[in-house]
Design an enzyme around this catalytic site. Sequence first.
Site, PDB file in Angstrom:
ATOM      1  N   TRP A 198       9.156   9.178   4.209  1.00  0.00           N
ATOM      2  CA  TRP A 198       7.852   9.848   4.145  1.00  0.00           C
ATOM      3  C   TRP A 198       8.050  11.359   4.069  1.00  0.00           C
ATOM      4  CZ3 TRP A 198       4.716  13.552   5.978  1.00  0.00           C
ATOM      5  CH2 TRP A 198       3.341  13.447   5.724  1.00  0.00           C
ATOM      6  N   LYS A 232      -7.732   1.208   4.270  1.00  0.00           N
ATOM      7  CA  LYS A 232      -6.430   1.804   4.024  1.00  0.00           C
ATOM      8  C   LYS A 232      -6.482   3.169   3.356  1.00  0.00           C
ATOM      9  CE  LYS A 232      -3.052  -0.704   2.496  1.00  0.00           C
ATOM     10  NZ  LYS A 232      -2.239  -1.644   1.694  1.00  0.00           N
ATOM     11  N   THR A 241       5.753   2.609   1.335  1.00  0.00           N
ATOM     12  CA  THR A 241       6.474   3.879   1.383  1.00  0.00           C
ATOM     13  C   THR A 241       7.976   3.646   1.397  1.00  0.00           C
ATOM     14  OG1 THR A 241       4.619   4.887   2.573  1.00  0.00           O
ATOM     15  CG2 THR A 241       6.740   6.029   2.689  1.00  0.00           C
ATOM     16  N   ARG A 269       2.715  -4.015  -6.416  1.00  0.00           N
ATOM     17  CA  ARG A 269       1.366  -4.481  -6.743  1.00  0.00           C
ATOM     18  C   ARG A 269       0.429  -3.306  -7.011  1.00  0.00           C
ATOM     19  NH1 ARG A 269      -0.518  -7.792  -1.781  1.00  0.00           N
ATOM     20  NH2 ARG A 269       0.532  -6.079  -0.731  1.00  0.00           N
ATOM     21  N   LYS A 324       5.400  -0.121   4.589  1.00  0.00           N
ATOM     22  CA  LYS A 324       6.219  -0.986   3.723  1.00  0.00           C
ATOM     23  C   LYS A 324       6.283  -0.454   2.290  1.00  0.00           C
ATOM     24  CE  LYS A 324       4.709  -5.153   3.512  1.00  0.00           C
ATOM     25  NZ  LYS A 324       3.917  -5.069   2.254  1.00  0.00           N
TER      26      LYS A 324
END
Length: 561
Positions: free
Chosen positions: A415, A111, A79, A100, A77
Amino acid sequence: MTTNKTVLSDIEIAQHSKMQPITTIANGIGLSENDLEHYGQYKAKISFDAIKRLKTAQQGRLILVSSINPTPAGEGKSTVTVGLGDALRKLGKNAMIAMREPSLGPVMGVKGGATGGGYAQVLPMEDINLHFTGDIHAITSANNTLAAIIDNHLHQGNKCNIDPRRIIWKRVIDINDRALRNVVIGLGGPVQGVPREDGFDITVASEIMAVLCLASDLEDLKRRLSLMVIGFTYDKEPVTVGELGVEGALTLLLKDALKPNLVQTIEQTPALIHGGPFANIAHGCNSVMATKTALKLSDYVVTEAGFGADLGAEKFLNIKTRAIEKNPDAVVIVATIRALKMHGGQAKGELVNENLPALQSGLENLKKHIETVQSFGLPFVVAINRFHTDTQAEIDLLQNWCKIQGVPYGLTEVWEKGGAGGIDLAEQVLSALDEEHSFQPLYSLEDSLKSKIETIATNVYGAKGVSFSSKAEKQLLQFEQYGWGALPICMAKTQYSLSDDASLLGRPTDFTIEIREIIPKLGAGFIVALTGNVMTMPGLPKKPAALQMDVTNEGKATGLF
């Protein structure tokens, strides 16, 4: 992602990228050197004077990026958010990104880095993922200053008649640490304080984080801080920060943290990275200050809300829109074939294998999130975030499903290709922005607290009903009596499922949402409903991402993914 060349990690791509001085990025959006407060060559805060000057500027259009329920397979999301902003700039649009700040908890936990991925990242990646400009540390300090003052108040005579058993304010730390969930403090005799049970939340779950992200200026920040409930008296009356008289000191600690942070993407798209409340235990959106500032500085703002549309997007649309007095003009729902196959029952280790039946089944999860966005009356586009393991048959199945359902979609390869890989999505989003729409929150603020919870559970999650613990029932009655019934609801729920059971993937049916506790967050301006066994202090996994992190003798970070 192609397989005939060396594949660099996210951090390697970031470190090979050339950044522009932040003054150059600022000049491109109409800000001068005097509008910035520098944190090195590539990071700066925007001054309050600049923000005040922009108040009369025309607002741009707002694009909200959400997703299906996340899985270990990855959705990308952030990315896609970065790549879409870059793609809009490639199409000649004056676009910015508002996101954020990463928390050290997930960065060091599961992560790794959280600044996008591949060639769709915000920079400087290492700084943003670690201490950045110190905003989260300032929130930690303010939160724990208040905790210390509460305990000192008890020790010094307890003028406010606070019941130590009913203090709801917890200490915080910006790392996942399950050992701190429940602690006992004040042991060691009279001079060490008043013994009581306490606990820690992760910093991003602190109400001060939510307050900072929803405040419109310093005055509003101080007002919201004063309204925060820290506990209850022996007579079961609420006690606020204002009664302790410490809102000024807390505002002082937060005055610089309130200013939005300006950075850039790999392709030099301006980005405001500010605030980081979790979406599973808070409202999951970047700050009001950052979003409103970006809307004044650009024609198109791409922002994201945490996790799936059942959490971040629902809270953005029912909570944040009321604070910024602006609803999104379009929504992007990110999905990957890998994640959809997991929602359809395929094991993570098998995702490299083509599985059309699992993909077909997993589409039910995507369909529910589409229905949720439609229930708010907003146009949307599905972003198919392509992985190199996706087969053509799987891509055809998903695209054909979208066509049959009448769902607009864009195939996305940001990406690997950066903004160039998001052109199709950007064009679809621009078309969606031209659609007429009529935004409507799911509930009226005049509805009862219980009714709001039931509306979210049934309409957004697809639950058959809601079960309230006896404690929650008493709290709801009490909160209505206190006059808090007109506040929106912030649901604390697992991100992995539409239900409150993380193991129920796809689109579960015939389930009940269990509400175990209700927590007042008057400074933030909402009431939190804790569901199931959701934790406000996560734990680290068996093999934390921190095990892969290091720094070279030259000071170069490694292992941030």
